[in-house]
Design an enzyme around this catalytic site. Structure first.
Site, PDB file in Angstrom:
ATOM      1  N   ASN A 233       0.969  -1.447   0.113  1.00  0.00           N
ATOM      2  CA  ASN A 233       0.006  -0.086   0.093  1.00  0.00           C
ATOM      3  C   ASN A 233       0.869   1.372   0.042  1.00  0.00           C
ATOM      4  OD1 ASN A 233      -1.208  -2.381   1.429  1.00  0.00           O
ATOM      5  ND2 ASN A 233      -3.167  -1.257   1.131  1.00  0.00           N
TER       6      ASN A 233
ATOM      7  N   LYS B 209       1.042   3.890  -2.954  1.00  0.00           N
ATOM      8  CA  LYS B 209       0.066   4.890  -2.850  1.00  0.00           C
ATOM      9  C   LYS B 209       0.632   6.217  -2.264  1.00  0.00           C
ATOM     10  CE  LYS B 209      -4.153   2.390  -2.819  1.00  0.00           C
ATOM     11  NZ  LYS B 209      -5.355   1.987  -1.996  1.00  0.00           N
TER      12      LYS B 209
ATOM     13  N   SER C 268      -1.514   5.095  11.283  1.00  0.00           N
ATOM     14  CA  SER C 268      -2.432   4.460  11.867  1.00  0.00           C
ATOM     15  C   SER C 268      -2.090   3.261  13.099  1.00  0.00           C
ATOM     16  CB  SER C 268      -3.382   3.696  11.199  1.00  0.00           C
ATOM     17  OG  SER C 268      -4.606   3.540  11.666  1.00  0.00           O
TER      18      SER C 268
ATOM     19  N   ASP D  29     -10.619  12.562  10.027  1.00  0.00           N
ATOM     20  CA  ASP D  29     -10.409  11.338  10.130  1.00  0.00           C
ATOM     21  C   ASP D  29     -11.522  10.542  11.036  1.00  0.00           C
ATOM     22  OD1 ASP D  29      -9.216   8.777  11.066  1.00  0.00           O
ATOM     23  OD2 ASP D  29      -7.253   9.567  10.482  1.00  0.00           O
TER      24      ASP D  29
ATOM     25  N   HIS E  63      -8.408   9.673   6.750  1.00  0.00           N
ATOM     26  CA  HIS E  63      -7.411   8.541   7.263  1.00  0.00           C
ATOM     27  C   HIS E  63      -6.612   7.882   6.031  1.00  0.00           C
ATOM     28  CE1 HIS E  63      -5.982   6.226  10.648  1.00  0.00           C
ATOM     29  NE2 HIS E  63      -6.392   4.891   9.875  1.00  0.00           N
TER      30      HIS E  63
END
Lengths: 292, 292
Positions: free
Chosen positions: A62, A66, A154, A232, A266
Protein backbone atom coordinates in the site's frame (compact mmCIF):
# COMPACT_ATOMS: atom_id res chain seq x y z
CA UNK A 1 22.69 -20.24 9.02
CA UNK A 2 22.97 -18.03 5.98
CA UNK A 3 20.25 -15.47 5.63
CA UNK A 4 18.89 -15.07 2.17
CA UNK A 5 16.14 -13.19 0.44
CA UNK A 6 14.42 -13.78 -2.86
CA UNK A 7 13.62 -10.77 -5.03
CA UNK A 8 10.07 -11.22 -6.31
CA UNK A 9 9.44 -7.95 -8.18
CA UNK A 10 11.44 -4.92 -9.26
CA UNK A 11 10.13 -1.61 -10.60
CA UNK A 12 12.23 1.38 -11.52
CA UNK A 13 10.96 4.67 -10.08
CA UNK A 14 12.57 8.11 -9.78
CA UNK A 15 15.95 6.80 -11.00
CA UNK A 16 15.97 4.17 -8.23
CA UNK A 17 14.23 0.85 -7.71
CA UNK A 18 11.41 -0.62 -5.67
CA UNK A 19 12.45 -4.19 -4.93
CA UNK A 20 10.05 -6.58 -3.24
CA UNK A 21 11.51 -9.52 -1.37
CA UNK A 22 10.38 -12.76 0.23
CA UNK A 23 12.35 -14.34 3.04
CA UNK A 24 11.93 -16.93 5.75
CA UNK A 25 11.42 -15.19 9.10
CA UNK A 26 12.86 -17.20 11.97
CA UNK A 27 11.17 -14.87 14.48
CA UNK A 28 7.70 -15.37 13.00
CA UNK A 29 8.12 -18.88 11.60
CA UNK A 30 6.73 -18.08 8.18
CA UNK A 31 7.66 -16.52 4.86
CA UNK A 32 7.41 -12.73 4.86
CA UNK A 33 7.47 -10.10 2.15
CA UNK A 34 8.90 -6.61 2.38
CA UNK A 35 9.77 -3.89 -0.10
CA UNK A 36 12.83 -1.65 -0.22
CA UNK A 37 13.04 1.51 -2.27
CA UNK A 38 16.68 2.06 -3.21
CA UNK A 39 17.39 5.64 -4.33
CA UNK A 40 19.99 6.06 -7.06
CA UNK A 41 22.39 7.28 -4.35
CA UNK A 42 22.55 3.68 -3.05
CA UNK A 43 24.50 2.72 -6.19
CA UNK A 44 27.34 5.00 -5.09
CA UNK A 45 27.52 4.35 -1.36
CA UNK A 46 25.55 3.27 1.68
CA UNK A 47 22.38 5.26 2.31
CA UNK A 48 20.41 5.56 5.55
CA UNK A 49 17.24 3.56 6.16
CA UNK A 50 13.76 4.88 6.86
CA UNK A 51 11.36 2.18 8.05
CA UNK A 52 7.65 2.58 7.36
CA UNK A 53 5.13 0.56 9.38
CA UNK A 54 1.71 0.13 7.77
CA UNK A 55 -1.77 0.15 9.19
CA UNK A 56 -4.51 -2.42 9.66
CA UNK A 57 -5.25 -4.67 6.64
CA UNK A 58 -2.22 -3.39 4.74
CA UNK A 59 0.73 -5.28 3.31
CA UNK A 60 4.04 -3.72 2.36
CA UNK A 61 2.50 -2.72 -0.99
CA UNK A 62 0.00 0.00 0.00
CA UNK A 63 2.67 2.47 1.04
CA UNK A 64 4.89 1.66 -1.92
CA UNK A 65 2.07 2.12 -4.42
CA UNK A 66 0.12 5.03 -2.93
CA UNK A 67 2.21 7.29 -0.70
CA UNK A 68 4.39 8.98 -3.32
CA UNK A 69 7.27 8.75 -0.82
CA UNK A 70 9.83 7.67 -3.38
CA UNK A 71 10.07 11.06 -5.07
CA UNK A 72 11.52 12.85 -2.05
CA UNK A 73 13.38 9.75 -0.83
CA UNK A 74 15.15 9.75 -4.19
CA UNK A 75 15.90 13.45 -3.95
CA UNK A 76 17.35 13.14 -0.44
CA UNK A 77 19.10 9.78 -0.90
CA UNK A 78 17.24 7.81 1.75
CA UNK A 79 16.15 4.17 1.40
CA UNK A 80 12.59 3.21 2.36
CA UNK A 81 11.94 -0.17 4.01
CA UNK A 82 8.33 -1.32 4.25
CA UNK A 83 7.59 -4.58 6.08
CA UNK A 84 4.30 -6.46 6.16
CA UNK A 85 1.88 -6.08 9.10
CA UNK A 86 1.69 -9.60 10.54
CA UNK A 87 2.70 -13.20 10.03
CA UNK A 88 0.78 -14.84 7.19
CA UNK A 89 -0.06 -18.34 6.12
CA UNK A 90 0.31 -19.99 9.51
CA UNK A 91 -3.27 -21.21 9.57
CA UNK A 92 -3.99 -20.20 13.17
CA UNK A 93 -7.68 -20.78 13.77
CA UNK A 94 -9.62 -17.56 13.25
CA UNK A 95 -6.55 -15.60 12.12
CA UNK A 96 -8.45 -14.00 9.26
CA UNK A 97 -11.84 -13.59 10.92
CA UNK A 98 -11.28 -9.94 11.90
CA UNK A 99 -9.81 -7.10 9.88
CA UNK A 100 -8.45 -5.59 13.09
CA UNK A 101 -6.91 -8.68 14.69
CA UNK A 102 -4.74 -11.55 13.46
CA UNK A 103 -3.62 -11.44 9.85
CA UNK A 104 -2.80 -7.87 8.77
CA UNK A 105 -3.05 -6.65 12.37
CA UNK A 106 0.10 -7.52 14.30
CA UNK A 107 0.17 -4.22 16.21
CA UNK A 108 4.00 -4.44 16.43
CA UNK A 109 3.97 -6.29 19.78
CA UNK A 110 5.44 -9.61 20.90
CA UNK A 111 2.42 -11.75 21.75
CA UNK A 112 2.54 -13.69 25.00
CA UNK A 113 -0.65 -15.69 24.55
CA UNK A 114 0.01 -19.23 23.39
CA UNK A 115 -2.39 -19.23 20.47
CA UNK A 116 -0.80 -16.13 18.94
CA UNK A 117 2.79 -16.93 19.88
CA UNK A 118 3.94 -16.38 16.28
CA UNK A 119 2.76 -12.75 16.38
CA UNK A 120 6.11 -11.20 17.28
CA UNK A 121 6.14 -8.22 14.95
CA UNK A 122 8.03 -6.11 17.51
CA UNK A 123 11.05 -8.41 17.37
CA UNK A 124 10.65 -8.78 13.63
CA UNK A 125 10.84 -5.02 13.07
CA UNK A 126 13.39 -4.16 15.77
CA UNK A 127 15.71 -7.18 15.50
CA UNK A 128 15.27 -9.51 12.57
CA UNK A 129 14.71 -7.08 9.73
CA UNK A 130 17.62 -4.73 10.64
CA UNK A 131 19.89 -7.77 11.05
CA UNK A 132 18.85 -8.98 7.62
CA UNK A 133 19.62 -5.58 6.11
CA UNK A 134 23.06 -5.64 7.74
CA UNK A 135 24.07 -9.05 6.48
CA UNK A 136 22.15 -10.21 3.42
CA UNK A 137 22.91 -9.34 -0.17
CA UNK A 138 22.12 -6.88 -1.74
CA UNK A 139 21.49 -4.75 1.33
CA UNK A 140 24.86 -4.98 3.07
CA UNK A 141 26.61 -3.05 0.32
CA UNK A 142 23.97 -0.35 -0.23
CA UNK A 143 22.21 0.33 3.09
CA UNK A 144 23.48 1.66 6.40
CA UNK A 145 21.00 0.42 9.02
CA UNK A 146 23.05 2.09 11.74
CA UNK A 147 21.56 5.32 10.42
CA UNK A 148 17.86 4.56 10.75
CA UNK A 149 14.59 6.36 11.40
CA UNK A 150 11.03 5.10 11.58
CA UNK A 151 7.54 6.23 10.69
CA UNK A 152 4.14 4.72 10.04
CA UNK A 153 0.38 5.11 9.66
CA UNK A 154 -2.44 4.36 12.08
CA UNK A 155 -1.55 0.99 13.66
CA UNK A 156 1.87 1.54 12.09
CA UNK A 157 2.02 5.07 13.53
CA UNK A 158 1.53 3.45 16.93
CA UNK A 159 4.24 0.98 15.95
CA UNK A 160 6.69 3.71 14.94
CA UNK A 161 6.11 5.62 18.18
CA UNK A 162 6.60 2.63 20.47
CA UNK A 163 9.54 1.20 18.55
CA UNK A 164 11.23 4.59 18.51
CA UNK A 165 10.54 5.45 22.13
CA UNK A 166 11.74 2.04 23.33
CA UNK A 167 14.93 2.25 21.26
CA UNK A 168 15.91 5.92 21.09
CA UNK A 169 19.54 4.97 20.46
CA UNK A 170 18.56 3.08 17.28
CA UNK A 171 16.26 5.57 15.53
CA UNK A 172 17.31 9.14 14.81
CA UNK A 173 13.78 10.44 14.28
CA UNK A 174 10.20 9.22 14.68
CA UNK A 175 7.06 10.28 12.87
CA UNK A 176 3.50 9.13 12.35
CA UNK A 177 0.41 9.75 10.28
CA UNK A 178 -2.81 9.35 12.28
CA UNK A 179 -1.27 7.06 14.90
CA UNK A 180 -3.21 5.10 17.51
CA UNK A 181 -1.68 7.16 20.31
CA UNK A 182 -3.07 5.45 23.38
CA UNK A 183 -3.95 1.86 22.45
CA UNK A 184 -4.51 0.69 26.04
CA UNK A 185 -7.58 2.95 26.15
CA UNK A 186 -9.22 2.56 22.74
CA UNK A 187 -11.22 -0.29 21.16
CA UNK A 188 -8.65 -1.33 18.52
CA UNK A 189 -5.89 -1.46 21.11
CA UNK A 190 -7.93 -3.17 23.83
CA UNK A 191 -8.99 -5.90 21.40
CA UNK A 192 -5.48 -6.47 20.09
CA UNK A 193 -3.68 -6.28 23.43
CA UNK A 194 -6.22 -8.55 25.14
CA UNK A 195 -5.77 -11.09 22.38
CA UNK A 196 -2.00 -10.93 22.06
CA UNK A 197 -0.98 -10.02 25.62
CA UNK A 198 -3.79 -11.30 27.85
CA UNK A 199 -6.00 -9.63 30.42
CA UNK A 200 -3.26 -8.07 32.58
CA UNK A 201 -3.28 -4.44 31.58
CA UNK A 202 0.10 -3.79 33.20
CA UNK A 203 1.64 -5.86 30.43
CA UNK A 204 0.04 -3.60 27.85
CA UNK A 205 1.79 -0.43 28.96
CA UNK A 206 5.13 -1.34 27.37
CA UNK A 207 3.41 -0.98 24.00
CA UNK A 208 1.51 2.26 24.59
CA UNK A 209 3.12 5.46 23.28
CA UNK A 210 1.55 7.62 25.99
CA UNK A 211 2.83 5.34 28.76
CA UNK A 212 6.28 5.17 27.18
CA UNK A 213 6.33 8.95 26.77
CA UNK A 214 5.46 9.53 30.43
CA UNK A 215 8.13 7.08 31.55
CA UNK A 216 10.77 8.14 29.03
CA UNK A 217 14.24 8.21 30.61
CA UNK A 218 16.55 8.14 27.60
CA UNK A 219 19.44 10.52 27.23
CA UNK A 220 18.85 10.79 23.51
CA UNK A 221 15.50 12.14 22.41
CA UNK A 222 14.77 11.51 18.74
CA UNK A 223 12.65 14.34 17.32
CA UNK A 224 9.00 13.42 16.86
CA UNK A 225 6.53 14.61 14.19
CA UNK A 226 2.85 13.57 14.15
CA UNK A 227 0.18 14.59 11.62
CA UNK A 228 -3.48 13.74 12.07
CA UNK A 229 -6.45 14.80 9.94
CA UNK A 230 -9.38 16.64 11.48
CA UNK A 231 -11.81 14.72 9.22
CA UNK A 232 -10.38 11.31 10.16
CA UNK A 233 -13.35 9.13 11.07
CA UNK A 234 -11.22 7.29 13.64
CA UNK A 235 -9.98 10.47 15.32
CA UNK A 236 -12.05 10.55 18.50
CA UNK A 237 -12.54 6.88 19.26
CA UNK A 238 -9.30 5.24 18.12
CA UNK A 239 -6.50 7.76 17.56
CA UNK A 240 -6.72 10.31 20.39
CA UNK A 241 -3.77 12.57 19.55
CA UNK A 242 -4.71 14.74 22.54
CA UNK A 243 -3.65 11.86 24.82
CA UNK A 244 -0.18 11.91 23.28
CA UNK A 245 -0.08 15.68 23.50
CA UNK A 246 -0.85 15.44 27.21
CA UNK A 247 1.83 12.79 27.75
CA UNK A 248 4.40 14.91 25.94
CA UNK A 249 3.55 17.88 28.16
CA UNK A 250 3.79 15.72 31.27
CA UNK A 251 7.17 14.32 30.28
CA UNK A 252 8.68 17.50 28.89
CA UNK A 253 9.86 15.52 25.85
CA UNK A 254 11.34 17.74 23.17
CA UNK A 255 11.41 18.23 20.23
CA UNK A 256 7.94 16.94 19.40
CA UNK A 257 5.54 18.51 16.90
CA UNK A 258 1.90 17.39 16.75
CA UNK A 259 -0.16 18.89 13.94
CA UNK A 260 -3.88 18.74 13.16
CA UNK A 261 -4.46 18.94 9.41
CA UNK A 262 -7.81 20.52 8.64
CA UNK A 263 -10.17 18.47 6.51
CA UNK A 264 -7.90 15.48 5.91
CA UNK A 265 -9.04 11.92 6.53
CA UNK A 266 -7.38 8.55 7.26
CA UNK A 267 -6.48 7.65 3.67
CA UNK A 268 -3.31 7.61 1.61
CA UNK A 269 -4.56 10.86 0.05
CA UNK A 270 -3.79 12.40 3.45
CA UNK A 271 -0.45 10.63 3.74
CA UNK A 272 0.66 11.64 0.25
CA UNK A 273 -0.13 15.29 0.99
CA UNK A 274 2.32 15.43 3.89
CA UNK A 275 4.78 12.72 2.88
CA UNK A 276 7.38 15.24 1.71
CA UNK A 277 7.34 16.92 5.13
CA UNK A 278 7.95 13.57 6.80
CA UNK A 279 10.67 12.42 4.41
CA UNK A 280 12.47 15.74 4.84
CA UNK A 281 12.06 15.59 8.63
CA UNK A 282 13.75 12.18 8.69
CA UNK A 283 16.34 13.01 6.04
CA UNK A 284 17.43 16.05 8.05
CA UNK A 285 18.09 13.75 11.03
CA UNK A 286 19.67 10.96 9.00
CA UNK A 287 21.94 12.99 6.80
CA UNK A 288 23.56 15.28 9.37
CA UNK A 289 27.17 15.54 8.24
CA UNK A 290 26.53 13.41 5.15
CA UNK A 291 25.01 15.84 2.64
CA UNK A 292 27.15 17.88 0.35
CA UNK B 1 -33.61 16.33 -19.19
CA UNK B 2 -31.62 17.53 -16.22
CA UNK B 3 -28.17 16.07 -15.90
CA UNK B 4 -27.15 15.17 -12.40
CA UNK B 5 -24.31 13.44 -10.70
CA UNK B 6 -24.08 11.77 -7.31
CA UNK B 7 -20.91 12.29 -5.28
CA UNK B 8 -19.92 8.91 -3.86
CA UNK B 9 -16.59 9.67 -2.13
CA UNK B 10 -14.54 12.72 -1.28
CA UNK B 11 -10.92 12.84 -0.06
CA UNK B 12 -8.93 15.96 0.62
CA UNK B 13 -5.46 15.98 -0.94
CA UNK B 14 -2.91 18.76 -1.47
CA UNK B 15 -5.37 21.43 -0.30
CA UNK B 16 -7.90 20.33 -2.92
CA UNK B 17 -10.32 17.43 -3.22
CA UNK B 18 -10.65 14.16 -5.07
CA UNK B 19 -14.38 13.74 -5.66
CA UNK B 20 -15.72 10.51 -7.16
CA UNK B 21 -19.07 10.63 -8.92
CA UNK B 22 -21.69 8.28 -10.29
CA UNK B 23 -24.00 9.35 -13.10
CA UNK B 24 -26.32 7.86 -15.67
CA UNK B 25 -24.65 7.87 -19.08
CA UNK B 26 -27.15 8.29 -21.89
CA UNK B 27 -24.44 7.49 -24.45
CA UNK B 28 -23.52 4.18 -22.83
CA UNK B 29 -26.87 3.31 -21.28
CA UNK B 30 -25.47 2.49 -17.86
CA UNK B 31 -24.27 4.11 -14.65
CA UNK B 32 -20.68 5.32 -14.84
CA UNK B 33 -18.18 6.52 -12.26
CA UNK B 34 -15.51 9.16 -12.73
CA UNK B 35 -13.26 11.13 -10.42
CA UNK B 36 -12.35 14.80 -10.52
CA UNK B 37 -9.44 16.29 -8.63
CA UNK B 38 -10.28 19.92 -7.83
CA UNK B 39 -7.21 21.98 -6.94
CA UNK B 40 -7.73 24.69 -4.33
CA UNK B 41 -7.64 27.23 -7.16
CA UNK B 42 -11.06 25.94 -8.28
CA UNK B 43 -12.57 27.54 -5.18
CA UNK B 44 -11.59 30.99 -6.47
CA UNK B 45 -12.40 30.70 -10.16
CA UNK B 46 -12.75 28.32 -13.08
CA UNK B 47 -9.72 26.13 -13.71
CA UNK B 48 -8.80 24.25 -16.89
CA UNK B 49 -9.45 20.54 -17.29
CA UNK B 50 -6.92 17.79 -17.94
CA UNK B 51 -8.54 14.50 -18.91
CA UNK B 52 -6.73 11.24 -18.11
CA UNK B 53 -7.70 8.05 -19.95
CA UNK B 54 -6.74 4.82 -18.20
CA UNK B 55 -5.42 1.53 -19.50
CA UNK B 56 -6.78 -2.00 -19.76
CA UNK B 57 -8.47 -3.40 -16.61
CA UNK B 58 -8.38 0.00 -14.87
CA UNK B 59 -11.20 2.07 -13.45
CA UNK B 60 -10.99 5.78 -12.67
CA UNK B 61 -9.35 4.90 -9.35
CA UNK B 62 -5.92 3.57 -10.39
CA UNK B 63 -4.71 6.92 -11.66
CA UNK B 64 -6.19 8.82 -8.74
CA UNK B 65 -4.60 6.53 -6.15
CA UNK B 66 -1.23 5.75 -7.72
CA UNK B 67 -0.01 8.42 -10.13
CA UNK B 68 0.81 11.21 -7.68
CA UNK B 69 -0.60 13.65 -10.26
CA UNK B 70 -2.49 15.75 -7.73
CA UNK B 71 0.61 17.34 -6.24
CA UNK B 72 1.60 19.21 -9.38
CA UNK B 73 -2.02 19.67 -10.51
CA UNK B 74 -2.58 21.50 -7.21
CA UNK B 75 0.54 23.59 -7.67
CA UNK B 76 -0.42 24.62 -11.20
CA UNK B 77 -4.16 24.98 -10.61
CA UNK B 78 -5.37 22.38 -13.11
CA UNK B 79 -8.30 20.00 -12.54
CA UNK B 80 -7.87 16.30 -13.33
CA UNK B 81 -10.79 14.34 -14.77
CA UNK B 82 -10.47 10.55 -14.83
CA UNK B 83 -13.26 8.53 -16.48
CA UNK B 84 -13.74 4.77 -16.35
CA UNK B 85 -12.56 2.54 -19.21
CA UNK B 86 -15.81 0.95 -20.48
CA UNK B 87 -19.51 0.54 -19.83
CA UNK B 88 -20.17 -1.71 -16.83
CA UNK B 89 -23.07 -3.77 -15.56
CA UNK B 90 -24.85 -4.21 -18.87
CA UNK B 91 -24.62 -7.98 -18.77
CA UNK B 92 -23.53 -8.45 -22.38
CA UNK B 93 -22.67 -12.12 -22.83
CA UNK B 94 -18.93 -12.66 -22.41
CA UNK B 95 -18.27 -9.02 -21.50
CA UNK B 96 -15.94 -10.01 -18.65
CA UNK B 97 -14.34 -13.08 -20.22
CA UNK B 98 -11.21 -11.22 -21.38
CA UNK B 99 -9.08 -8.69 -19.57
CA UNK B 100 -8.31 -7.01 -22.90
CA UNK B 101 -11.82 -6.86 -24.40
CA UNK B 102 -15.24 -5.89 -23.08
CA UNK B 103 -15.45 -4.61 -19.50
CA UNK B 104 -12.42 -2.45 -18.66
CA UNK B 105 -11.32 -2.40 -22.29
CA UNK B 106 -13.41 0.11 -24.25
CA UNK B 107 -10.45 1.31 -26.36
CA UNK B 108 -12.13 4.75 -26.70
CA UNK B 109 -13.94 3.86 -29.93
CA UNK B 110 -17.61 3.88 -30.94
CA UNK B 111 -18.46 0.26 -31.59
CA UNK B 112 -20.40 -0.54 -34.73
CA UNK B 113 -21.01 -4.24 -34.07
CA UNK B 114 -24.50 -4.92 -32.76
CA UNK B 115 -23.47 -6.99 -29.77
CA UNK B 116 -21.18 -4.26 -28.44
CA UNK B 117 -23.32 -1.30 -29.46
CA UNK B 118 -23.13 0.16 -25.93
CA UNK B 119 -19.32 0.46 -26.18
CA UNK B 120 -19.20 4.09 -27.28
CA UNK B 121 -16.37 5.36 -25.10
CA UNK B 122 -15.26 7.78 -27.82
CA UNK B 123 -18.52 9.71 -27.67
CA UNK B 124 -18.59 9.38 -23.89
CA UNK B 125 -15.16 11.02 -23.54
CA UNK B 126 -15.44 13.56 -26.35
CA UNK B 127 -19.09 14.57 -26.02
CA UNK B 128 -20.99 13.43 -22.95
CA UNK B 129 -18.42 13.99 -20.23
CA UNK B 130 -17.41 17.51 -21.35
CA UNK B 131 -21.10 18.44 -21.69
CA UNK B 132 -21.70 17.18 -18.16
CA UNK B 133 -18.80 19.26 -16.86
CA UNK B 134 -20.23 22.33 -18.59
CA UNK B 135 -23.72 22.02 -17.19
CA UNK B 136 -23.95 19.94 -14.02
CA UNK B 137 -23.32 21.16 -10.51
CA UNK B 138 -20.68 21.45 -9.04
CA UNK B 139 -18.59 21.54 -12.20
CA UNK B 140 -20.15 24.47 -14.03
CA UNK B 141 -18.93 26.95 -11.43
CA UNK B 142 -15.42 25.57 -10.94
CA UNK B 143 -14.23 24.05 -14.22
CA UNK B 144 -13.59 25.57 -17.64
CA UNK B 145 -13.89 22.67 -20.12
CA UNK B 146 -13.22 25.07 -22.99
CA UNK B 147 -9.63 24.98 -21.79
CA UNK B 148 -8.93 21.26 -21.95
CA UNK B 149 -6.04 18.91 -22.57
CA UNK B 150 -5.84 15.12 -22.57
CA UNK B 151 -3.43 12.37 -21.62
CA UNK B 152 -3.50 8.70 -20.77
CA UNK B 153 -1.69 5.40 -20.29
CA UNK B 154 -1.38 2.38 -22.59
CA UNK B 155 -4.91 1.84 -24.01
CA UNK B 156 -5.63 5.28 -22.59
CA UNK B 157 -2.51 6.70 -24.20
CA UNK B 158 -3.91 5.46 -27.51
CA UNK B 159 -7.20 7.07 -26.48
CA UNK B 160 -5.59 10.42 -25.70
CA UNK B 161 -3.72 10.45 -29.01
CA UNK B 162 -6.74 9.64 -31.17
CA UNK B 163 -9.11 11.91 -29.27
CA UNK B 164 -6.64 14.78 -29.46
CA UNK B 165 -5.69 14.28 -33.11
CA UNK B 166 -9.36 14.01 -34.17
CA UNK B 167 -10.31 17.14 -32.21
CA UNK B 168 -7.30 19.46 -32.28
CA UNK B 169 -9.54 22.46 -31.70
CA UNK B 170 -10.78 21.01 -28.41
CA UNK B 171 -7.56 19.93 -26.71
CA UNK B 172 -4.64 22.28 -26.22
CA UNK B 173 -2.07 19.55 -25.63
CA UNK B 174 -1.84 15.76 -25.86
CA UNK B 175 0.42 13.37 -23.98
CA UNK B 176 0.72 9.67 -23.30
CA UNK B 177 2.56 7.15 -21.17
CA UNK B 178 3.34 3.93 -23.01
CA UNK B 179 0.55 4.34 -25.58
CA UNK B 180 -0.59 1.69 -28.02
CA UNK B 181 0.60 3.75 -30.97
CA UNK B 182 -0.53 1.65 -33.92
CA UNK B 183 -3.48 -0.49 -32.78
CA UNK B 184 -4.47 -1.63 -36.26
CA UNK B 185 -1.22 -3.61 -36.40
CA UNK B 186 -0.84 -5.09 -32.93
CA UNK B 187 -2.64 -7.96 -31.12
CA UNK B 188 -4.49 -5.85 -28.53
CA UNK B 189 -5.76 -3.48 -31.19
CA UNK B 190 -6.65 -6.14 -33.75
CA UNK B 191 -8.67 -8.06 -31.15
CA UNK B 192 -10.49 -4.95 -29.94
CA UNK B 193 -11.12 -3.40 -33.34
CA UNK B 194 -12.33 -6.69 -34.85
CA UNK B 195 -14.74 -7.10 -31.98
CA UNK B 196 -16.01 -3.55 -31.79
CA UNK B 197 -15.69 -2.44 -35.43
CA UNK B 198 -15.88 -5.63 -37.48
CA UNK B 199 -13.59 -7.16 -40.06
CA UNK B 200 -13.26 -4.15 -42.39
CA UNK B 201 -9.87 -2.73 -41.55
CA UNK B 202 -10.62 0.56 -43.34
CA UNK B 203 -13.02 1.35 -40.51
CA UNK B 204 -10.24 0.86 -37.98
CA UNK B 205 -8.02 3.62 -39.33
CA UNK B 206 -10.08 6.44 -37.83
CA UNK B 207 -8.98 5.16 -34.41
CA UNK B 208 -5.28 4.60 -35.10
CA UNK B 209 -2.90 7.37 -34.00
CA UNK B 210 -0.41 6.60 -36.78
CA UNK B 211 -3.09 6.78 -39.45
CA UNK B 212 -4.50 9.99 -37.99
CA UNK B 213 -1.03 11.48 -37.78
CA UNK B 214 -0.29 10.72 -41.43
CA UNK B 215 -3.62 12.19 -42.50
CA UNK B 216 -3.55 15.15 -40.14
CA UNK B 217 -4.86 18.31 -41.83
CA UNK B 218 -5.73 20.56 -38.89
CA UNK B 219 -4.63 24.17 -38.75
CA UNK B 220 -4.01 23.91 -35.03
CA UNK B 221 -1.44 21.38 -33.91
CA UNK B 222 -1.61 20.66 -30.19
CA UNK B 223 1.86 19.86 -28.84
CA UNK B 224 2.42 16.14 -28.18
CA UNK B 225 4.57 14.45 -25.52
CA UNK B 226 5.01 10.67 -25.29
CA UNK B 227 7.06 8.72 -22.73
CA UNK B 228 7.66 4.98 -23.01
CA UNK B 229 9.87 2.77 -20.83
CA UNK B 230 12.63 0.69 -22.37
CA UNK B 231 11.86 -2.18 -19.94
CA UNK B 232 8.14 -2.20 -20.75
CA UNK B 233 7.23 -5.82 -21.46
CA UNK B 234 4.63 -4.67 -23.99
CA UNK B 235 7.03 -2.41 -25.88
CA UNK B 236 7.79 -4.46 -28.98
CA UNK B 237 4.56 -6.34 -29.55
CA UNK B 238 1.85 -3.92 -28.43
CA UNK B 239 3.14 -0.34 -28.09
CA UNK B 240 5.46 0.28 -31.05
CA UNK B 241 6.44 3.90 -30.43
CA UNK B 242 8.70 3.72 -33.49
CA UNK B 243 5.57 3.48 -35.65
CA UNK B 244 4.34 6.79 -34.24
CA UNK B 245 7.77 8.30 -34.65
CA UNK B 246 7.69 7.31 -38.32
CA UNK B 247 4.22 8.75 -38.81
CA UNK B 248 5.26 12.03 -37.19
CA UNK B 249 8.24 12.25 -39.51
CA UNK B 250 6.04 11.50 -42.52
CA UNK B 251 3.49 14.14 -41.59
CA UNK B 252 5.90 16.79 -40.40
CA UNK B 253 3.71 17.29 -37.31
CA UNK B 254 5.29 19.63 -34.80
CA UNK B 255 5.83 20.04 -31.89
CA UNK B 256 5.99 16.39 -30.87
CA UNK B 257 8.45 14.88 -28.39
CA UNK B 258 8.81 11.11 -28.05
CA UNK B 259 11.08 9.91 -25.25
CA UNK B 260 12.40 6.46 -24.35
CA UNK B 261 12.93 6.20 -20.59
CA UNK B 262 15.71 3.77 -19.80
CA UNK B 263 14.81 0.91 -17.48
CA UNK B 264 11.19 1.88 -16.83
CA UNK B 265 8.31 -0.55 -17.21
CA UNK B 266 4.54 -0.35 -17.82
CA UNK B 267 3.49 0.32 -14.22
CA UNK B 268 2.32 3.34 -12.27
CA UNK B 269 5.85 3.52 -10.84
CA UNK B 270 6.87 4.63 -14.33
CA UNK B 271 3.93 7.03 -14.65
CA UNK B 272 4.57 8.61 -11.25
CA UNK B 273 8.22 9.24 -12.14
CA UNK B 274 7.31 11.40 -15.14
CA UNK B 275 3.89 12.68 -14.07
CA UNK B 276 5.26 16.10 -13.12
CA UNK B 277 6.71 16.54 -16.61
CA UNK B 278 3.34 15.75 -18.14
CA UNK B 279 1.31 17.94 -15.79
CA UNK B 280 3.66 20.83 -16.45
CA UNK B 281 3.55 20.21 -20.20
CA UNK B 282 -0.24 20.46 -20.15
CA UNK B 283 -0.38 23.31 -17.64
CA UNK B 284 1.94 25.37 -19.83
CA UNK B 285 -0.53 24.96 -22.71
CA UNK B 286 -3.64 25.45 -20.59
CA UNK B 287 -2.57 28.43 -18.55
CA UNK B 288 -1.17 30.69 -21.29
CA UNK B 289 -2.25 34.17 -20.27
CA UNK B 290 -3.85 32.91 -17.06
CA UNK B 291 -0.95 32.55 -14.65
CA UNK B 292 0.27 35.42 -12.55
Amino acid sequence: MATSVEEITVNRQFDGYNRRYKHRSSVLGCDMTFTVYFPAAAEKGKVPVLYYLSGLTCTDENFIQKSGAQRMAAARGVALVAPDTSPRGLGVEGEADSWDFGVGAGFYVNATQEKWRAWRMYDYVVEELPALLRTASPFASSLDPDRASIFGHSMGGHGALIVGLKNPQSYRSISAFAPICNPTNVPWGVKAFTGYLGEDKEAWKQYDACELMRGFAGDVKPPILVDTGSADKFLEVQLQPQALEGAIKDSGYSPATLRMQEGYDHSYFFISTFIDDHINFHADALLVGHEA
